[in-house]
Design a protein around this motif. Structure first.
Motif, PDB file in Angstrom:
ATOM      1  N   LEU A 251       0.857  -1.198   0.088  1.00 39.96           N
ATOM      2  CA  LEU A 251       0.027  -0.040   0.036  1.00 39.96           C
ATOM      3  C   LEU A 251       0.595   1.296   0.005  1.00 39.96           C
ATOM      4  N   VAL A 252       1.905   1.277   0.966  1.00 43.57           N
ATOM      5  CA  VAL A 252       2.832   2.558   0.834  1.00 43.57           C
ATOM      6  C   VAL A 252       3.263   2.676  -0.273  1.00 43.57           C
ATOM      7  N   TYR A 253       3.711   1.621  -0.900  1.00 46.47           N
ATOM      8  CA  TYR A 253       4.456   1.857  -2.578  1.00 46.47           C
ATOM      9  C   TYR A 253       3.610   2.285  -3.336  1.00 46.47           C
ATOM     10  N   TYR A 254       2.446   1.637  -3.537  1.00 49.24           N
ATOM     11  CA  TYR A 254       1.509   2.140  -4.409  1.00 49.24           C
ATOM     12  C   TYR A 254       0.731   3.394  -4.078  1.00 49.24           C
ATOM     13  N   HIS A 255       0.682   3.702  -2.738  1.00 47.10           N
ATOM     14  CA  HIS A 255       0.185   5.166  -2.439  1.00 47.10           C
ATOM     15  C   HIS A 255       0.937   6.441  -3.056  1.00 47.10           C
ATOM     16  N   THR A 256       2.222   6.104  -3.083  1.00 42.51           N
ATOM     17  CA  THR A 256       3.150   6.908  -3.884  1.00 42.51           C
ATOM     18  C   THR A 256       3.455   6.599  -5.168  1.00 42.51           C
ATOM     19  N   TYR A 257       3.113   5.564  -5.835  1.00 40.82           N
ATOM     20  CA  TYR A 257       3.437   5.042  -7.018  1.00 40.82           C
ATOM     21  C   TYR A 257       3.308   6.108  -8.153  1.00 40.82           C
ATOM     22  N   ASP A 258       2.242   6.641  -8.237  1.00 41.03           N
ATOM     23  CA  ASP A 258       2.141   7.758  -9.389  1.00 41.03           C
ATOM     24  C   ASP A 258       2.758   9.074  -9.027  1.00 41.03           C
ATOM     25  N   ARG A 259       3.275   9.134  -8.098  1.00 42.46           N
ATOM     26  CA  ARG A 259       3.800  10.686  -7.612  1.00 42.46           C
ATOM     27  C   ARG A 259       4.768  11.078  -8.723  1.00 42.46           C
ATOM     28  N   PHE A 260       5.680  10.457  -8.784  1.00 38.87           N
ATOM     29  CA  PHE A 260       6.745  10.951  -9.503  1.00 38.87           C
ATOM     30  C   PHE A 260       6.388  11.030 -10.920  1.00 38.87           C
ATOM     31  N   PHE A 261       5.715  10.231 -11.665  1.00 36.57           N
ATOM     32  CA  PHE A 261       5.253  10.139 -12.913  1.00 36.57           C
ATOM     33  C   PHE A 261       4.330  11.495 -13.013  1.00 36.57           C
ATOM     34  N   LEU A 262       3.218  11.729 -12.197  1.00 36.01           N
ATOM     35  CA  LEU A 262       2.451  12.606 -12.231  1.00 36.01           C
ATOM     36  C   LEU A 262       3.239  14.187 -11.951  1.00 36.01           C
ATOM     37  N   GLY A 263       4.150  13.898 -11.256  1.00 41.69           N
ATOM     38  CA  GLY A 263       4.845  15.097 -10.764  1.00 41.69           C
ATOM     39  C   GLY A 263       5.479  15.781 -11.931  1.00 41.69           C
ATOM     40  N   CYS A 264       6.262  14.872 -12.877  1.00 38.75           N
ATOM     41  CA  CYS A 264       7.092  15.281 -13.904  1.00 38.75           C
ATOM     42  C   CYS A 264       6.096  15.741 -14.913  1.00 38.75           C
ATOM     43  N   SER A 265       4.691  15.141 -15.010  1.00 34.27           N
ATOM     44  CA  SER A 265       3.893  15.791 -16.016  1.00 34.27           C
ATOM     45  C   SER A 265       3.511  17.097 -15.800  1.00 34.27           C
ATOM     46  N   VAL A 266       3.257  17.496 -14.373  1.00 40.73           N
ATOM     47  CA  VAL A 266       2.978  18.675 -14.214  1.00 40.73           C
ATOM     48  C   VAL A 266       4.142  19.686 -14.218  1.00 40.73           C
ATOM     49  N   VAL A 267       5.414  19.336 -13.770  1.00 40.29           N
ATOM     50  CA  VAL A 267       6.384  20.199 -14.050  1.00 40.29           C
ATOM     51  C   VAL A 267       6.459  20.558 -15.663  1.00 40.29           C
ATOM     52  N   LEU A 268       6.547  19.519 -16.530  1.00 35.12           N
ATOM     53  CA  LEU A 268       6.683  19.980 -17.821  1.00 35.12           C
ATOM     54  C   LEU A 268       5.439  20.841 -18.236  1.00 35.12           C
ATOM     55  N   GLY A 269       4.202  20.673 -17.778  1.00 32.66           N
ATOM     56  CA  GLY A 269       3.280  21.336 -18.022  1.00 32.66           C
ATOM     57  C   GLY A 269       3.445  22.926 -17.617  1.00 32.66           C
ATOM     58  N   PHE A 270       3.895  23.031 -16.428  1.00 34.78           N
ATOM     59  CA  PHE A 270       4.399  24.398 -15.739  1.00 34.78           C
ATOM     60  C   PHE A 270       5.297  24.990 -16.603  1.00 34.78           C
ATOM     61  N   VAL A 271       6.500  24.450 -16.882  1.00 30.03           N
ATOM     62  CA  VAL A 271       7.781  25.010 -17.708  1.00 30.03           C
ATOM     63  C   VAL A 271       7.051  25.371 -19.262  1.00 30.03           C
ATOM     64  N   GLY A 272       6.430  24.317 -19.822  1.00 29.35           N
ATOM     65  CA  GLY A 272       5.941  24.802 -21.039  1.00 29.35           C
ATOM     66  C   GLY A 272       4.994  25.801 -21.086  1.00 29.35           C
ATOM     67  N   TRP A 273       4.191  25.806 -20.154  1.00 29.55           N
ATOM     68  CA  TRP A 273       2.977  27.073 -20.007  1.00 29.55           C
ATOM     69  C   TRP A 273       4.036  28.449 -20.053  1.00 29.55           C
ATOM     70  N   THR A 274       4.938  28.527 -18.897  1.00 32.06           N
ATOM     71  CA  THR A 274       5.610  29.495 -18.914  1.00 32.06           C
ATOM     72  C   THR A 274       6.440  30.229 -20.108  1.00 32.06           C
ATOM     73  N   SER A 275       7.097  29.165 -20.721  1.00 36.17           N
ATOM     74  CA  SER A 275       7.671  29.488 -21.975  1.00 36.17           C
ATOM     75  C   SER A 275       6.755  30.082 -23.108  1.00 36.17           C
ATOM     76  N   TYR A 276       5.727  29.375 -23.248  1.00 35.07           N
ATOM     77  CA  TYR A 276       4.837  29.817 -24.072  1.00 35.07           C
ATOM     78  C   TYR A 276       4.242  31.093 -23.975  1.00 35.07           C
ATOM     79  N   VAL A 277       4.102  31.575 -22.639  1.00 35.42           N
ATOM     80  CA  VAL A 277       3.580  33.068 -22.329  1.00 35.42           C
ATOM     81  C   VAL A 277       5.032  33.903 -22.741  1.00 35.42           C
ATOM     82  N   ILE A 278       6.056  33.410 -22.725  1.00 37.34           N
ATOM     83  CA  ILE A 278       7.205  34.517 -23.050  1.00 37.34           C
ATOM     84  C   ILE A 278       7.283  34.368 -24.448  1.00 37.34           C
ATOM     85  N   LEU A 279       6.977  33.350 -25.381  1.00 37.43           N
ATOM     86  CA  LEU A 279       6.820  33.465 -26.808  1.00 37.43           C
ATOM     87  C   LEU A 279       5.944  34.311 -27.317  1.00 37.43           C
TER      88      LEU A 279
END
Length: 821
Positions: free
Chosen positions: A380-408
């Motif tokens: 349970l502990v492993y699977y409770h945080t299983y998707d955290r890294f994957f989803l975190g990377c997706s949100v970070v990519l979204g943040f950086v991409g959005w910020t870059s798009y605004v500057i563009l």
């Protein structure tokens, strides 16, 4: 621009909600087998008294003459029962406190999305495991346990919510109602054979929630006569009810009594944080199966406190517990299964039973914890945080991409950028791979949003071959943790005219001095204690020699003082004060629209209207914050205009809706006006944290909304407190809108660069969100991320609102010109 606004709003809402899927999913597990001690329990029934908001020292401390204000409970402590201090955990609020007491587990982090009103995940409790539970008390607490119970064996009796009035002449009547209802209940059962048969069964629980002490503490503070007299009433009520119950059951010696509290209260009448006055609560247990008081001669040492001598109880054995330990104690005494999610440890020193029963009870407690461990061993502990890294990377990519798009977007109109066509095919391929992966994983729909959102955002960036640059915003981030950094920033900002050479110009000297003094005055506010720590309503009495146009401000400065005086005299909230308060709040947005659109008159009208509302919501020196901030904002406008005039660009005096014919290059904006952007973000953060209003919301204190209502209503009270937080924010935004027009800067570029800075800060705090440690730490990390994300979202919404507020005008009647012969 409308399309960009809607898309940007949707993107930030997704980023905002992502932390609840990434960090705040419930850790509670199900499927465990309830564990029960196989031996006969020492008690057939249990009576639980919870005195909401009762501090340990308020119960245990003797009066100056050496007597006790709670003679019955004092006699139990010294003769027939066992006592100690129950150590609660943050948040010291009623819902998590009662869950720990009755269910045996501490805060479920996913409850942050429920605003503490109920647990979002079903949980087991002592009430649920009982044969029958009868409850009397507040409608805010009892329904929570009835809702989560299996079957219909949890019976609740509550008074109307309107009775929870902080302006009540005597809030102790809430507790009187409970005691009266319980006495009537037992009397009526004599003529109801079915009810009496149920009462005579074993494994029954009677729960009395006593809210009067908490209500009087909020209204009058814990050292007040009302609070202390309410404790006397509760002690007398407990003594009388014990006699009623003992008589009803023929004094069979099979009833156990537990008296405790869900949380304490600070000296200033709030709770929610981790001060000892909030976390130390009394625990007194007596009756069947409970050890009697034991005399001790050796010194009793307890880490962190030396209260025994103050309480004159150093000669009686003290047994401290963690709040969650009370649930397995109650279950063992009555022979109930321990709640399956309980993390409490059975406090053996409270039990007066055979060694075999104690051993079996310890074994049952251990097996119950082991059952949870077995479920967690399945991963349970492993699977409770299983998707955290994957989803975190997706949100970070979204943040950086959005910020870059605004500057563009800012750069696109000023440069020719390459647009390779192969990027489209690559983006479609990546989206297809992600979709297939999520389908194979059978992921929820929100995962598709988090993972696919970065694809179109980065497509918009990569097709223009842009690389994101780093932002120097660490000072702004540090100010979230150390408010004194705002003082440092304001002190540095005060030197701006001197450093830029504006001070040397004779025409600007007075304005520069005004800027310098206003910055230093505002710099004192972050150094002051957090709002609510010590109420001082007399500071709200502003000078009465005000100009006629400040009549409303003058009235609003006296309304809180008159309200406070009325509440002290127990006359309730005056209707006239309530009408003035709500009318001022409703008109604070409309009245400025009736004024001239010239910069000074419109902003002066906005500042007066918002300051009037802020005064009604203030409890101390923070009432002076909006006037000082408004003074600084006027100085900011003047300095910005003069700085622009030195470069040969004329300013505007109207803030009407216009389309500027002058197009200022982005590079000119970045090189010569980037200070304006950082000042804007810095002032926004100062508006949020300058008086500690955000921090004070963590500790519930309704005193700031007493001019509007006194009956407990968490949604309206919370909304008013949040509006108080937003008022300085709106003042800064209106000023920024005026600067954009008066200096003829590109409003779109200014707004977008501020948006980029805010997003960079949000990404910083995204990595600092935590779901471990105390709830105070967790709540602080959430607050920082939520504030920055809300700031970004509000920038989008308020950029439109403040534009209308500063540029539009309502005309209620047409003025006819008069011609004289």
């Amino acid at each position: 621009m409308i399309t960009f606004f809607l898309v940007g709003l949707a993107v930030h809402v997704v980023f905002f909600l992502s932390i609840f899927d990434i960090y705040f999913t419930s850790p509670l597990v199900h499927g465990m087998t309830p564990q029960t001690t196989p031996l006969a329990p020492p008690s057939s029934r249990l009576v639980l008294f919870v005195a909401d908001g009762l501090r340990a020292d308020s119960l245990f401390t003797l009066l100056p003459d050496g007597s006790s204000r709670t003679p019955y409970l004092r006699s139990v402590i010294e003769e027939t029962g066992t006592w100690g201090v129950s150590h609660t955990r943050v948040p010291t609020e009623s819902r998590p406190g009662h869950v720990a007491l009755i269910a045996g587990f501490y805060e479920d982090v996913s409850a942050v999305a429920k605003g503490w009103k109920e647990n979002p995940v079903e949980f087991d409790s002592v009430f649920n495991e009982s044969r029958n539970t009868w409850c009397w008390g507040s409608p805010d607490i009892l329904p929570m346990f009835a809702k989560g119970a299996s079957g219909n064996h949890v019976h609740t009796h509550t008074y109307p919510a309107e009775e929870e009035d902080f302006a009540s002449t005597d809030a102790s009547r809430l507790d009187t109602w409970v005691f009266t209802q319980v006495k009537s209940f037992f009397q009526s059962s004599e003529s109801n054979s079915t009810l009496k048969a149920s009462l005579l069964e074993d494994k029954n629980i009677f729960f009395l929630h006593l809210l009067g002490i908490d209500t009087n503490g909020h209204a009058h503070r814990p050292m007040s006569k009302e609070y202390l007299d309410n404790i006397v009433l509760v002690d007398r009520g407990v003594a009388e009810l014990v006699d009623v119950i003992e008589d009803f059951f023929g004094r069979d010696g099979r009833t156990t009594y537990v008296f405790t509290s869900d949380h304490g209260m600070t000296n200033w009448g709030s709770h929610g944080a981790g001060h000892p006055s909030e976390t130390l609560t009394p625990l007194v247990v007596w009756g069947s199966g409970v050890s009697k008081a034991q005399r001790v001669t050796e010194p009793q040492l307890f880490e962190g406190d030396d209260f025994l001598q103050d309480w004159k109880l150093e000669h009686i054995r003290r047994v401290d517990v963690n709040q969650a330990d009370i649930a397995p104690l109650m279950a063992s005494l009555v022979g109930l299964p321990i709640p399956v999610n309980s993390v409490g440890v059975l406090p053996l020193l409270y039990l007066n039973s055979s060694d075999k029963f104690k051993a079996e009870s310890m074994y049952t407690n251990a097996i119950q914890v082991l059952e949870q461990f077995k479920v967690k061993m399945q991963g349970l502990v492993y699977y409770h945080t299983y998707d955290r890294f994957f989803l975190g990377c997706s949100v970070v990519l979204g943040f950086v991409g959005w910020t870059s798009y605004v500057i563009l977007i800012i750069l696109r109109t000023h440069a020719s950028l390459n647009r390779p066509g192969v990027i489209l095919l690559l983006s479609v391929s990546v989206a297809a791979v992600i979709t297939v992966f999520l389908l194979l994983q059978r992921s929820p729909i929100t995962y598709y949003i988090y993972c696919l959102l970065p694809v179109p955002v980065w497509y918009s960036v990569l097709k223009d071959s842009f690389v994101l640059v780093a932002f120097g915003i660490e000072l702004l981030v540090v100010s979230f943790f150390h408010r004194a950094m705002l003082t440092v920033g304001l002190a540095v900002l005060s030197l701006w005219p001197l450093l830029t050479g504006l001070f040397s110009k004779a025409k600007v000297t007075f304005r520069s001095l005004s800027w310098f003094v206003a910055c230093l005055c505002l710099a004192f506010f972050p150094l002051m204690p957090v709002v609510g720590r010590e109420a001082n309503l007399h500071l709200k009495q502003l000078p009465t020699c005000l100009p006629q146009q400040m009549l409303l401000v003058a009235v609003c400065s006296f309304v809180p003082l008159l309200t406070h005086s009325s509440l002290l005299q127990k006359r309730g909230l005056p209707l006239l004060n309530q009408i003035i308060s709500w009318s001022t709040l409703a008109s604070s947005i409309l009245v400025p629209l009736l004024s001239s659109t010239r910069i000074f008159y419109r902003l002066f009208s906005i500042f007066l209207s918002l300051t009037s509302t802020y005064l009604l919501l203030s409890t101390g020196s923070e009432a002076l914050f909006p006037p000082v901030l408004s003074w600084l904002m006027f100085a900011w406008i003047n300095i910005e205009q003069e700085a622009l005039l030195t470069q040969g660009v004329p300013g505007r005096q109207e803030v009407e809706s216009v389309t500027s014919n002058m197009c200022i290059s982005y590079f000119f904006l970045f090189e010569n006006k980037k200070q304006t952007l950082y000042r804007q973000v810095f002032f926004i953060i100062t508006a949020f944290f300058g008086t500690g209003n955000i921090a004070s919301i963590n500790s519930f204190d309704p005193a700031s909304v007493y001019c509007f209502l006194t009956v407990f209503n968490p949604f309206i009270m919370g909304g008013l407190m949040m509006w108080k937080v937003l008022i300085p924010f709106i003042i800064v935004m209106c000023t920024f809108e005026s600067i954009q027009v008066s200096t003829q800067l590109s409003s779109r570029s200014l707004f977008l660069v501020v948006l980029v800075i805010s997003d960079a800060m949000a990404l910083h705090f995204f990595f600092m969100v935590q779901d471990y440690g105390s709830w105070l730490d967790i709540g602080t990390s959430i607050s920082h991320y939520v504030i920055v994300m809300s700031m970004t979202i509000f920038l989008m919404l308020l950029s439109v609102v403040t534009h209308l507020l500063t540029s539009k005008r309502l005309i209620l009647w047409n003025r006819h010109k008069m011609h004289f012969p």
